[in-house]
Write a protein that holds these residues in place. Structure first.
Motif, PDB file in Angstrom:
ATOM      1  N   LEU A  21       0.808  -1.220   0.000  1.00 21.57           N
ATOM      2  CA  LEU A  21       0.000   0.000   0.000  1.00 21.57           C
ATOM      3  C   LEU A  21       0.842   1.271   0.000  1.00 21.57           C
ATOM      4  CD1 LEU A  21      -2.788  -0.992   2.536  1.00 21.57           C
ATOM      5  CD2 LEU A  21      -2.905  -0.967   0.044  1.00 21.57           C
ATOM      6  N   ARG A  22       2.103   1.173   0.371  1.00 19.93           N
ATOM      7  CA  ARG A  22       2.971   2.359   0.448  1.00 19.93           C
ATOM      8  C   ARG A  22       3.000   3.069  -0.895  1.00 19.93           C
ATOM      9  NH1 ARG A  22       6.783   4.442   4.414  1.00 19.93           N
ATOM     10  NH2 ARG A  22       7.313   6.409   3.466  1.00 19.93           N
ATOM     11  N   ASP A  23       2.726   4.365  -0.876  1.00 20.34           N
ATOM     12  CA  ASP A  23       2.744   5.240  -2.048  1.00 20.34           C
ATOM     13  C   ASP A  23       1.605   4.989  -3.038  1.00 20.34           C
ATOM     14  OD1 ASP A  23       5.008   6.627  -1.125  1.00 20.34           O
ATOM     15  OD2 ASP A  23       6.346   5.144  -2.017  1.00 20.34           O
ATOM     16  N   VAL A  24       0.578   4.243  -2.636  1.00 25.33           N
ATOM     17  CA  VAL A  24      -0.596   4.078  -3.488  1.00 25.33           C
ATOM     18  C   VAL A  24      -1.402   5.377  -3.427  1.00 25.33           C
ATOM     19  CG1 VAL A  24      -2.779   2.829  -3.783  1.00 25.33           C
ATOM     20  CG2 VAL A  24      -0.688   1.583  -3.255  1.00 25.33           C
ATOM     21  N   GLU A  25      -1.891   5.808  -4.579  1.00 29.14           N
ATOM     22  CA  GLU A  25      -2.629   7.060  -4.670  1.00 29.14           C
ATOM     23  C   GLU A  25      -4.019   6.928  -4.057  1.00 29.14           C
ATOM     24  OE1 GLU A  25      -3.331  10.478  -8.026  1.00 29.14           O
ATOM     25  OE2 GLU A  25      -3.133   8.411  -8.687  1.00 29.14           O
ATOM     26  N   LEU A  26      -4.453   7.988  -3.364  1.00 32.12           N
ATOM     27  CA  LEU A  26      -5.784   8.060  -2.759  1.00 32.12           C
ATOM     28  C   LEU A  26      -6.610   9.091  -3.514  1.00 32.12           C
ATOM     29  CD1 LEU A  26      -4.183   8.214   0.684  1.00 32.12           C
ATOM     30  CD2 LEU A  26      -5.888   6.494   0.160  1.00 32.12           C
ATOM     31  N   ILE A  27      -7.779   8.664  -4.014  1.00 30.02           N
ATOM     32  CA  ILE A  27      -8.655   9.539  -4.776  1.00 30.02           C
ATOM     33  C   ILE A  27     -10.072   9.370  -4.240  1.00 30.02           C
ATOM     34  CG2 ILE A  27      -9.598  10.056  -7.072  1.00 30.02           C
ATOM     35  CD1 ILE A  27      -7.063   8.838  -8.262  1.00 30.02           C
ATOM     36  N   THR A  28     -10.797  10.477  -4.101  1.00 36.81           N
ATOM     37  CA  THR A  28     -12.190  10.369  -3.650  1.00 36.81           C
ATOM     38  C   THR A  28     -13.065   9.857  -4.784  1.00 36.81           C
ATOM     39  OG1 THR A  28     -12.886  12.594  -4.294  1.00 36.81           O
ATOM     40  CG2 THR A  28     -11.907  12.344  -2.080  1.00 36.81           C
ATOM     41  N   ASP A  29     -14.249   9.393  -4.421  1.00 33.30           N
ATOM     42  CA  ASP A  29     -15.196   8.920  -5.423  1.00 33.30           C
ATOM     43  C   ASP A  29     -15.729  10.055  -6.288  1.00 33.30           C
ATOM     44  OD1 ASP A  29     -16.645  10.048  -3.358  1.00 33.30           O
ATOM     45  OD2 ASP A  29     -17.980   8.349  -3.090  1.00 33.30           O
ATOM     46  N   THR A  30     -15.400  11.300  -5.936  1.00 34.25           N
ATOM     47  CA  THR A  30     -15.785  12.460  -6.744  1.00 34.25           C
ATOM     48  C   THR A  30     -14.614  12.950  -7.596  1.00 34.25           C
ATOM     49  OG1 THR A  30     -15.275  13.973  -4.928  1.00 34.25           O
ATOM     50  CG2 THR A  30     -17.561  13.207  -5.112  1.00 34.25           C
ATOM     51  N   GLY A  31     -13.479  12.242  -7.553  1.00 37.46           N
ATOM     52  CA  GLY A  31     -12.344  12.557  -8.410  1.00 37.46           C
ATOM     53  C   GLY A  31     -11.293  13.476  -7.822  1.00 37.46           C
ATOM     54  N   VAL A  32     -11.360  13.773  -6.529  1.00 37.70           N
ATOM     55  CA  VAL A  32     -10.364  14.640  -5.896  1.00 37.70           C
ATOM     56  C   VAL A  32      -9.157  13.799  -5.490  1.00 37.70           C
ATOM     57  CG1 VAL A  32      -9.883  16.176  -3.945  1.00 37.70           C
ATOM     58  CG2 VAL A  32     -12.125  16.236  -5.069  1.00 37.70           C
ATOM     59  N   ARG A  33      -7.983  14.210  -5.955  1.00 37.61           N
ATOM     60  CA  ARG A  33      -6.752  13.516  -5.576  1.00 37.61           C
ATOM     61  C   ARG A  33      -6.356  13.991  -4.178  1.00 37.61           C
ATOM     62  NH1 ARG A  33      -1.994  14.197  -9.456  1.00 37.61           N
ATOM     63  NH2 ARG A  33      -3.029  12.507 -10.540  1.00 37.61           N
ATOM     64  N   LEU A  34      -6.347  13.062  -3.224  1.00 32.80           N
ATOM     65  CA  LEU A  34      -5.994  13.400  -1.846  1.00 32.80           C
ATOM     66  C   LEU A  34      -4.494  13.331  -1.612  1.00 32.80           C
ATOM     67  CD1 LEU A  34      -8.810  11.418  -0.027  1.00 32.80           C
ATOM     68  CD2 LEU A  34      -8.706  13.890  -0.425  1.00 32.80           C
ATOM     69  N   GLY A  35      -3.854  12.313  -2.122  1.00 31.86           N
ATOM     70  CA  GLY A  35      -2.420  12.147  -1.910  1.00 31.86           C
ATOM     71  C   GLY A  35      -2.041  10.690  -2.035  1.00 31.86           C
ATOM     72  N   TRP A  36      -1.030  10.294  -1.227  1.00 37.41           N
ATOM     73  CA  TRP A  36      -0.486   8.949  -1.313  1.00 37.41           C
ATOM     74  C   TRP A  36      -0.331   8.353   0.076  1.00 37.41           C
ATOM     75  CZ3 TRP A  36       0.507  13.114  -4.189  1.00 37.41           C
ATOM     76  CH2 TRP A  36       0.366  12.969  -5.566  1.00 37.41           C
ATOM     77  N   VAL A  37      -0.522   7.045   0.165  1.00 40.19           N
ATOM     78  CA  VAL A  37      -0.382   6.349   1.445  1.00 40.19           C
ATOM     79  C   VAL A  37       1.037   6.536   1.957  1.00 40.19           C
ATOM     80  CG1 VAL A  37      -0.442   4.126   2.642  1.00 40.19           C
ATOM     81  CG2 VAL A  37      -2.141   4.632   0.866  1.00 40.19           C
TER      82      VAL A  37
END
Length: 108
Positions: A9-25
């Motif tokens: 999971l390290r450095d996997v991208e986090l994106i909301t279901d509305t398409g907002v890029r939050l960051g990375w694990v």
């Protein structure tokens, strides 16, 4: 149930279901007694205004595991369950548990 190694999971991208890029694990925080994962600790995207999000003292995002919709090449976060400052009651309880040492933060 599909098993996923935390190290994957390290450095996997986090994106909301509305398409907002939050960051990375960046890391995971869990309850040392139960082993329950409490939050995903994420390095925020440089374009994300973190003022509305719950963060730790280092400015890392604290994303409740209950907000995770799916895990694959990216992690999709349910924007309705995301801990933002307008939903502080639950988020502050998570932060308190972490700061009081109830949650341990392992290396991912």
């Amino acid at each position: 149930m599909v098993k996923i190694m935390a190290s994957k999971l390290r450095d996997v991208e986090l994106i909301t279901d509305t398409g907002v890029r939050l960051g990375w694990v960046y890391d995971l925080s869990f309850d040392g007694e139960t082993g329950e994962i409490l939050v995903i600790v994420a390095e925020p995207d440089e374009d994300l205004d973190i003022s509305e999000f719950v963060t730790d003292q280092e400015g890392l995002l604290l994303i409740p595991v209950s907000a995770v919709k799916s895990i694959g090449e990216v992690i999709i976060i349910d924007s309705n369950k995301l801990a933002v400052k307008s939903k502080l009651r639950r988020a502050s309880a998570i932060k308190r548990r972490i700061s009081e040492g109830e949650g341990e933060t392992p290396e991912v």
